[in-house]
Design an enzyme around this catalytic site. Structure first.
Site, PDB file in Angstrom:
ATOM      1  N   ASP A   1      43.178 -37.073 -26.888  1.00 58.89           N
ATOM      2  CA  ASP A   1      43.120 -35.713 -27.435  1.00 58.89           C
ATOM      3  C   ASP A   1      41.980 -35.656 -28.463  1.00 58.89           C
ATOM      4  O   ASP A   1      41.962 -36.468 -29.403  1.00 58.89           O
ATOM      5  CB  ASP A   1      44.474 -35.419 -28.110  1.00 58.89           C
ATOM      6  CG  ASP A   1      44.581 -33.997 -28.640  1.00 58.89           C
ATOM      7  OD1 ASP A   1      43.536 -33.351 -28.872  1.00 58.89           O
ATOM      8  OD2 ASP A   1      45.721 -33.553 -28.841  1.00 58.89           O
TER       9      ASP A   1
ATOM     10  N   GLU B   1      26.555 -57.125 -43.525  1.00 59.44           N
ATOM     11  CA  GLU B   1      27.388 -58.019 -42.718  1.00 59.44           C
ATOM     12  C   GLU B   1      26.823 -58.041 -41.300  1.00 59.44           C
ATOM     13  O   GLU B   1      27.502 -58.404 -40.348  1.00 59.44           O
ATOM     14  CB  GLU B   1      28.854 -57.606 -42.749  1.00 59.44           C
ATOM     15  CG  GLU B   1      29.143 -56.177 -42.371  1.00 59.44           C
ATOM     16  CD  GLU B   1      30.615 -55.814 -42.500  1.00 59.44           C
ATOM     17  OE1 GLU B   1      31.420 -56.431 -41.809  1.00 59.44           O
ATOM     18  OE2 GLU B   1      30.934 -54.906 -43.290  1.00 59.44           O
TER      19      GLU B   1
ATOM     20  N   CYS C   1      32.198 -54.938 -46.257  1.00 64.72           N
ATOM     21  CA  CYS C   1      31.596 -53.689 -46.760  1.00 64.72           C
ATOM     22  C   CYS C   1      31.331 -53.720 -48.260  1.00 64.72           C
ATOM     23  O   CYS C   1      30.980 -52.692 -48.849  1.00 64.72           O
ATOM     24  CB  CYS C   1      32.491 -52.501 -46.430  1.00 64.72           C
ATOM     25  SG  CYS C   1      32.601 -52.211 -44.672  1.00 64.72           S
TER      26      CYS C   1
ATOM     27  N   THR D   1      35.210 -45.487 -34.827  1.00 60.85           N
ATOM     28  CA  THR D   1      34.835 -45.673 -36.234  1.00 60.85           C
ATOM     29  C   THR D   1      33.605 -46.573 -36.370  1.00 60.85           C
ATOM     30  O   THR D   1      33.465 -47.308 -37.327  1.00 60.85           O
ATOM     31  CB  THR D   1      36.023 -46.238 -37.064  1.00 60.85           C
ATOM     32  OG1 THR D   1      36.345 -47.560 -36.589  1.00 60.85           O
ATOM     33  CG2 THR D   1      37.254 -45.375 -36.952  1.00 60.85           C
TER      34      THR D   1
ATOM     35  N   SER E   1      44.559 -53.150 -42.028  1.00 55.49           N
ATOM     36  CA  SER E   1      43.362 -53.038 -42.875  1.00 55.49           C
ATOM     37  C   SER E   1      43.466 -51.815 -43.796  1.00 55.49           C
ATOM     38  O   SER E   1      43.000 -51.838 -44.935  1.00 55.49           O
ATOM     39  CB  SER E   1      42.083 -52.983 -42.024  1.00 55.49           C
ATOM     40  OG  SER E   1      41.940 -51.748 -41.351  1.00 55.49           O
TER      41      SER E   1
ATOM     42  N   HIS F   1      35.044 -45.943 -50.427  1.00 62.45           N
ATOM     43  CA  HIS F   1      34.506 -46.538 -49.201  1.00 62.45           C
ATOM     44  C   HIS F   1      35.040 -45.700 -48.023  1.00 62.45           C
ATOM     45  O   HIS F   1      36.225 -45.368 -47.987  1.00 62.45           O
ATOM     46  CB  HIS F   1      34.965 -47.997 -49.096  1.00 62.45           C
ATOM     47  CG  HIS F   1      34.687 -48.591 -47.754  1.00 62.45           C
ATOM     48  ND1 HIS F   1      33.423 -48.585 -47.211  1.00 62.45           N
ATOM     49  CD2 HIS F   1      35.501 -49.173 -46.822  1.00 62.45           C
ATOM     50  CE1 HIS F   1      33.472 -49.153 -46.011  1.00 62.45           C
ATOM     51  NE2 HIS F   1      34.723 -49.506 -45.759  1.00 62.45           N
TER      52      HIS F   1
ATOM     53  N   LYS G   1      43.274 -40.495 -47.594  1.00 62.46           N
ATOM     54  CA  LYS G   1      44.361 -41.445 -47.873  1.00 62.46           C
ATOM     55  C   LYS G   1      44.135 -42.111 -49.230  1.00 62.46           C
ATOM     56  O   LYS G   1      45.057 -42.309 -50.001  1.00 62.46           O
ATOM     57  CB  LYS G   1      44.428 -42.533 -46.789  1.00 62.46           C
ATOM     58  CG  LYS G   1      44.889 -42.061 -45.413  1.00 62.46           C
ATOM     59  CD  LYS G   1      44.884 -43.267 -44.455  1.00 62.46           C
ATOM     60  CE  LYS G   1      45.015 -42.873 -42.997  1.00 62.46           C
ATOM     61  NZ  LYS G   1      46.313 -42.347 -42.605  1.00 62.46           N
TER      62      LYS G   1
ATOM     63  N   ASN H   1      30.721 -45.083 -39.730  1.00 61.38           N
ATOM     64  CA  ASN H   1      30.835 -46.164 -40.709  1.00 61.38           C
ATOM     65  C   ASN H   1      29.509 -46.912 -40.783  1.00 61.38           C
ATOM     66  O   ASN H   1      29.035 -47.442 -39.776  1.00 61.38           O
ATOM     67  CB  ASN H   1      31.971 -47.122 -40.313  1.00 61.38           C
ATOM     68  CG  ASN H   1      32.348 -48.072 -41.454  1.00 61.38           C
ATOM     69  OD1 ASN H   1      31.727 -48.040 -42.515  1.00 61.38           O
ATOM     70  ND2 ASN H   1      33.363 -48.901 -41.237  1.00 61.38           N
TER      71      ASN H   1
ATOM     72  N   SER I   1      36.522 -55.782 -46.509  1.00 59.14           N
ATOM     73  CA  SER I   1      37.634 -56.472 -45.857  1.00 59.14           C
ATOM     74  C   SER I   1      37.568 -57.964 -46.136  1.00 59.14           C
ATOM     75  O   SER I   1      36.503 -58.531 -46.391  1.00 59.14           O
ATOM     76  CB  SER I   1      37.574 -56.232 -44.356  1.00 59.14           C
ATOM     77  OG  SER I   1      38.122 -54.979 -44.056  1.00 59.14           O
TER      78      SER I   1
HETATM   79  P1  HMG Z   1      44.603 -45.894 -33.837  1.00 56.71           P
HETATM   80  O1  HMG Z   1      45.803 -46.756 -33.737  1.00 56.71           O
HETATM   81  O2  HMG Z   1      43.830 -45.668 -32.589  1.00 56.71           O
HETATM   82  O3  HMG Z   1      44.937 -44.457 -34.362  1.00 56.71           O
HETATM   83  O4  HMG Z   1      43.645 -46.557 -34.912  1.00 56.71           O
HETATM   84  P2  HMG Z   1      46.295 -43.878 -34.989  1.00 56.71           P
HETATM   85  O5  HMG Z   1      47.350 -43.836 -33.969  1.00 56.71           O
HETATM   86  O6  HMG Z   1      46.580 -44.566 -36.289  1.00 56.71           O
HETATM   87  O7  HMG Z   1      45.792 -42.402 -35.274  1.00 56.71           O
HETATM   88  C1  HMG Z   1      44.798 -42.147 -36.243  1.00 56.71           C
HETATM   89  C2  HMG Z   1      45.151 -40.830 -36.938  1.00 56.71           C
HETATM   90  O8  HMG Z   1      45.041 -39.781 -35.979  1.00 56.71           O
HETATM   91  C3  HMG Z   1      46.582 -40.782 -37.469  1.00 56.71           C
HETATM   92  O9  HMG Z   1      46.540 -40.030 -38.653  1.00 56.71           O
HETATM   93  C4  HMG Z   1      47.318 -40.003 -36.393  1.00 56.71           C
HETATM   94  O10 HMG Z   1      48.481 -39.333 -36.860  1.00 56.71           O
HETATM   95  C5  HMG Z   1      46.226 -39.012 -35.980  1.00 56.71           C
HETATM   96  P3  HMG Z   1      47.325 -40.586 -39.983  1.00 56.71           P
HETATM   97  O11 HMG Z   1      48.762 -40.587 -39.616  1.00 56.71           O
HETATM   98  O12 HMG Z   1      46.795 -41.968 -40.235  1.00 56.71           O
HETATM   99  O13 HMG Z   1      46.940 -39.625 -41.035  1.00 56.71           O
HETATM  100  N1  HMG Z   1      46.400 -38.463 -34.637  1.00 56.71           N
HETATM  101  C6  HMG Z   1      46.205 -37.156 -34.322  1.00 56.71           C
HETATM  102  N2  HMG Z   1      45.862 -36.110 -35.100  1.00 56.71           N
HETATM  103  C7  HMG Z   1      45.732 -34.888 -34.488  1.00 56.71           C
HETATM  104  N3  HMG Z   1      45.939 -34.703 -33.154  1.00 56.71           N
HETATM  105  C8  HMG Z   1      46.290 -35.745 -32.363  1.00 56.71           C
HETATM  106  C9  HMG Z   1      46.430 -37.036 -32.942  1.00 56.71           C
HETATM  107  N4  HMG Z   1      46.738 -38.262 -32.441  1.00 56.71           N
HETATM  108  C10 HMG Z   1      46.711 -39.127 -33.501  1.00 56.71           C
HETATM  109  N5  HMG Z   1      46.488 -35.544 -31.058  1.00 56.71           N
HETATM  110  C11 HMG Z   1      42.290 -47.079 -36.790  1.00 56.71           C
HETATM  111  C12 HMG Z   1      43.038 -45.974 -36.037  1.00 56.71           C
HETATM  112  C13 HMG Z   1      41.598 -46.483 -38.007  1.00 56.71           C
HETATM  113  C14 HMG Z   1      43.296 -48.144 -37.252  1.00 56.71           C
HETATM  114  C15 HMG Z   1      41.238 -47.709 -35.821  1.00 56.71           C
HETATM  115  O14 HMG Z   1      40.269 -46.763 -35.488  1.00 56.71           O
HETATM  116  C16 HMG Z   1      40.582 -48.954 -36.356  1.00 56.71           C
HETATM  117  O15 HMG Z   1      41.077 -50.064 -36.182  1.00 56.71           O
HETATM  118  N6  HMG Z   1      39.374 -48.821 -37.055  1.00 56.71           N
HETATM  119  C17 HMG Z   1      38.656 -49.950 -37.609  1.00 56.71           C
HETATM  120  C18 HMG Z   1      39.306 -50.487 -38.863  1.00 56.71           C
HETATM  121  C19 HMG Z   1      39.155 -49.549 -40.046  1.00 56.71           C
HETATM  122  O16 HMG Z   1      38.344 -48.646 -40.059  1.00 56.71           O
HETATM  123  N7  HMG Z   1      39.951 -49.805 -41.129  1.00 56.71           N
HETATM  124  C20 HMG Z   1      39.873 -49.014 -42.335  1.00 56.71           C
HETATM  125  C21 HMG Z   1      40.326 -49.780 -43.589  1.00 56.71           C
HETATM  126  S1  HMG Z   1      39.514 -51.373 -43.760  1.00 56.71           S
HETATM  127  C22 HMG Z   1      37.903 -50.958 -44.257  1.00 56.71           C
HETATM  128  O17 HMG Z   1      37.645 -49.869 -44.639  1.00 56.71           O
HETATM  129  C23 HMG Z   1      36.849 -52.039 -44.148  1.00 56.71           C
HETATM  130  C24 HMG Z   1      35.878 -51.864 -42.999  1.00 56.71           C
HETATM  131  O18 HMG Z   1      34.937 -50.846 -43.301  1.00 56.71           O
HETATM  132  C25 HMG Z   1      35.176 -53.194 -42.683  1.00 56.71           C
HETATM  133  C26 HMG Z   1      34.468 -53.935 -43.798  1.00 56.71           C
HETATM  134  O19 HMG Z   1      34.892 -54.038 -44.933  1.00 56.71           O
HETATM  135  O20 HMG Z   1      33.430 -54.547 -43.452  1.00 56.71           O
HETATM  136  C27 HMG Z   1      36.575 -51.461 -41.708  1.00 56.71           C
END
Ligand code: HMG
Length: 401
Positions: free
Chosen positions: A29, A81, A113, A156, A206, A237, A246, A286, A318
């Site tokens: 979606d 990185e 990051c 992302t 994460s 970040h 969040k 990102n 991370s």
């Molecule tokens: P996911 O499991 O595909 O998605 O992974 P989800 O099921 O958690 O859904 C995401 C959001 O969309 C949720 O919102 C859902 O409710 C919503 P939330 O509840 O969280 O507010 N949603 C919808 N909304 C409207 N209509 C719909 C619908 N369906 C779902 N139909 C995840 C998401 C971010 C985990 C994934 O993309 C991922 O693994 N990303 C990479 C890791 C990441 O970005 N982590 C962030 C924190 S760590 C960090 O920032 C460090 C980093 O930058 C690395 C570094 O330091 O080098 C990553």
């Protein structure tokens, strides 16, 4: 003495993918990406636009746009990185690319990051200690965020570089040297083993680690940290823009002392202090270590916050480590809005079809090959300054370096 950011510029790759197109292809979606993650487009780097190219182009821009004499630079620090060598730092390529003087220090910092924030912190301390002897530091964040096709992290991704000149004549943002909250803990939330070009992540964990780190930094900063409502802007970040919502919710509840559901007051606080500065992150995706600085650039180019406005900067890497810092907008900073604005770069971008995106993501790259060539013309890229041309006998080749 005030110390902080005197100048800033960014460089983003030429191509991008629309997240609606990706959602359609993956059978997701569209609202999950556009509203659930709050992402719109993501920059995709071709092999010719590696981390050195992105960094050198952003760095050249920052010196040119702010009329900074390269001879005034006494330190080059690159946070990344997406290093191109286990030994040789990107900072040394930049040193040559910009014809900097030899009595200069240069190094690369890696901590997911957080690398550029560590570099910025080092630069502030280097100047405050007197060791800079009137010189300025060039701090560059450069990264290509890749999780791979059909992974949860796929929407992302992104790529780009942000360059900052740090000095005792900040024209944009001064930083409080001692008011800092810090946190470190060994967690496996996101990592990239040496043999991989794509990151691995335990995505939901994460997010938890990021928010735990934010709460810990607020505690560690202590009673001198202004109240969240006293900040004119709160920058976090931004791995994806919804994360900033969040984070702001967590920041407020850490102070108010409850984990209540989103209230009108919280939404209003987010709309005023956070949301206005997420437009570049929403367009580019990102950029890992540069992402909080992309939000800062967005704030500075808009010039809406009054002179003297107070800004919080939360950086998370991370693994993990994090810091929360406080800065103040310098009087007259909005005069530089035009120089900071990357609107021309955004307007010149080319949208990839999903087939082109998948082809590009599947390119094997130079890893392990002694001789290898990039083909910038195949992607419509002119071989401009600092373009990565490939390797000859394991030595990386760039235009003009
Ligand atoms: P996911 O499991 O595909 O998605 O992974 P989800 O099921 O958690 O859904 C995401 C959001 O969309 C949720 O919102 C859902 O409710 C919503 P939330 O509840 O969280 O507010 N949603 C919808 N909304 C409207 N209509 C719909 C619908 N369906 C779902 N139909 C995840 C998401 C971010 C985990 C994934 O993309 C991922 O693994 N990303 C990479 C890791 C990441 O970005 N982590 C962030 C924190 S760590 C960090 O920032 C460090 C980093 O930058 C690395 C570094 O330091 O080098 C990553």
């Amino acid at each position: 003495m005030k110390i902080g950011v005197e100048a800033m510029a960014c460089h983003i790759p030429r191509h991008y993918v629309g997240l609606d197109d990706l959602a359609d292809l993956r059978g997701v979606d569209r609202r999950k990406f556009s509203s659930g993650l709050d992402v719109q487009n993501m920059a995709i780097a071709t092999p010719a636009e590696d981390a050195v190219y992105l960094a050198a182009t952003a760095a050249e821009k920052v010196l040119e746009k702010f009329d900074i004499d390269p001879n005034d630079i006494g330190a080059v620090v690159v946070g990344t990185e997406t290093g191109v060598d286990h030994s040789k730092p990107i900072a040394v390529y930049l040193h040559e690319a910009l014809s900097l003087r030899t009595n200069c220090t240069a190094f690369e910092v890696k901590h997911a990051c957080f690398g550029a924030s560590a570099g910025l912190s080092w630069a502030v301390d280097w100047i405050a200690s007197g060791r800079a002897r009137g010189s300025k530091a060039l701090v560059v964040a450069t990264d290509i965020a890749r999780y791979g096709l059909e992974t949860a992290g796929e929407p992302t991704q992104g790529a780009g570089a942000v360059a900052m000149v740090v000095s005792d004549e900040p024209r944009l943002l001064s930083l409080e040297p001692a008011l800092v909250g810090e946190y470190t803990r060994n967690v496996m939330d996101f990592w990239r083993p040496l043999h991989r070009s794509e990151a691995l992540t335990d995505g939901h964990y994460s997010i938890e680690c990021y928010l735990t780190a934010l709460r810990a930094c607020i505690d560690d900063a202590g009673p001198d940290l202004p109240s969240v409502e006293d900040f004119d802007a709160c920058l976090y970040h931004v791995p994806f823009p919804k994360m900033a919502l969040k984070a702001h919710s967590c920041h407020r509840s850490a102070e108010i002392g409850s984990d209540t559901a989103r209230t009108d007051a919280e939404r209003a606080s987010y709309e005023t202090r956070v949301a206005p500065w997420l437009s570049l992150n929403r367009e580019i995706g990102n950029v890992y270590t540069g992402s909080v600085y992309l939000a800062l650039l967005d704030l500075l180019r808009q010039g809406q916050v009054p002179d003297g406005g107070t800004v919080s900067l939360f950086s998370y890497g991370s693994g993990c480590t994090a810091s929360l810092r406080v800065g103040q907008l310098v009087d007259g900073y909005h005069r530089y809005a035009d120089r900071l604005d990357p609107a021309d770069q955004l307007a010149a971008r080319v949208r990839l079809t999903i087939e082109e995106y998948e082809e590009l993501m599947s390119e094997p790259g130079s890893q392990g090959l002694a001789d290898w060539q990039t083909h910038p013309e195949a992607w419509g890229l002119p071989a401009s300054r600092f373009t990565y041309l490939g390797t000859k006998s394991h030595v990386r080749q760039y235009v003009g370096i």
